[in-house]
Design an enzyme around this catalytic site. Structure first.
Site, short mmCIF file in Angstrom:
data_model
loop_
_atom_site.label_atom_id
_atom_site.label_comp_id
_atom_site.label_asym_id
_atom_site.label_seq_id
_atom_site.Cartn_x
_atom_site.Cartn_y
_atom_site.Cartn_z
N HIS A 1 3.75 15.90 29.74
CA HIS A 1 4.25 17.27 29.52
C HIS A 1 3.73 18.18 30.61
O HIS A 1 2.61 18.01 31.11
CB HIS A 1 3.85 17.81 28.14
N SER B 1 -4.49 16.14 25.40
CA SER B 1 -4.64 15.86 23.96
C SER B 1 -3.43 15.16 23.39
O SER B 1 -3.51 14.55 22.32
CB SER B 1 -4.93 17.15 23.20
P1 5GP Z 1 -2.56 18.92 26.45
O1 5GP Z 1 -3.79 19.36 25.71
O2 5GP Z 1 -2.27 17.45 26.16
O3 5GP Z 1 -2.55 19.24 27.91
O4 5GP Z 1 -1.37 19.76 25.86
C1 5GP Z 1 -0.84 19.55 24.60
C2 5GP Z 1 -0.30 20.86 24.11
O5 5GP Z 1 0.53 20.60 23.00
C3 5GP Z 1 -1.36 21.84 23.65
O6 5GP Z 1 -1.28 23.04 24.43
C4 5GP Z 1 -1.04 22.08 22.18
O7 5GP Z 1 -1.23 23.42 21.76
C5 5GP Z 1 0.41 21.66 22.09
N1 5GP Z 1 0.79 21.12 20.79
C6 5GP Z 1 0.11 20.20 20.05
N2 5GP Z 1 0.77 19.92 18.91
C7 5GP Z 1 1.90 20.69 18.94
C8 5GP Z 1 2.99 20.86 18.02
O8 5GP Z 1 3.07 20.25 16.95
N3 5GP Z 1 3.97 21.76 18.38
C9 5GP Z 1 3.91 22.46 19.56
N4 5GP Z 1 4.93 23.30 19.79
N5 5GP Z 1 2.91 22.33 20.43
C10 5GP Z 1 1.91 21.46 20.13
#
Ligand code: 5GP
Ligand code: ZN
Length: 112
Positions: A98, A93
């Site tokens: 990361h 997302s």
């Molecule tokens: P993905 O879904 O791309 O693998 O992981 C993105 C992660 O970033 C998600 O687990 C989501 O909860 C986290 N995330 C999104 N926006 C923010 C934010 O503003 N602050 C923090 N600390 N985490 C975030």
């Protein structure tokens, strides 16, 4: 990248609960934790995802894994899962590389 959320978090322009920081990477707790301990480790330089790792930037990734080993050892976390989602179907997302570091509960395999 100026409009990237994680570039802004790494630069301190958007607040986060910091776990670790050095010249190369930044670690902070996930805002929506999926385990009792859930933090993210990101490069300070913008890299879109694992798909954008190559010989020019792979040293950053090696460093991030050294940092994951160091942070978990310091916190006494002996069992944990490292996850990186790439692309829409896998659930990425935020389009800045990361690594999720999750621990503190039983985990299923294969993942959902
Ligand atoms: P993905 O879904 O791309 O693998 O992981 C993105 C992660 O970033 C998600 O687990 C989501 O909860 C986290 N995330 C999104 N926006 C923010 C934010 O503003 N602050 C923090 N600390 N985490 C975030
Ligand atoms: Zn970025």
């Amino acid at each position: 990248m100026s409009d990237c959320l994680f570039c802004k978090i790494a630069a301190g322009e958007i607040p986060s609960r910091k776990v670790y920081e050095d010249e190369v990477c930044f670690a902070f707790y996930d805002i929506a934790p999926q385990a009792p301990s859930h933090f993210l480790v990101i490069p300070k330089e913008h890299i879109g995802s694992v798909s954008d790792i190559g010989s020019a930037n792979s040293a950053v990734v090696a460093h991030i894994f050294e940092v994951i080993a160091k942070i978990t050892a310091e916190k006494g976390i002996e069992s944990y899962r490292v996850v990186s989602n790439i692309g829409e179907q896998a659930g990425q997302s935020v389009h800045h590389l990361h690594f999720h570091v999750l621990s503190g509960r039983d985990m299923t395999w294969p993942p959902g």
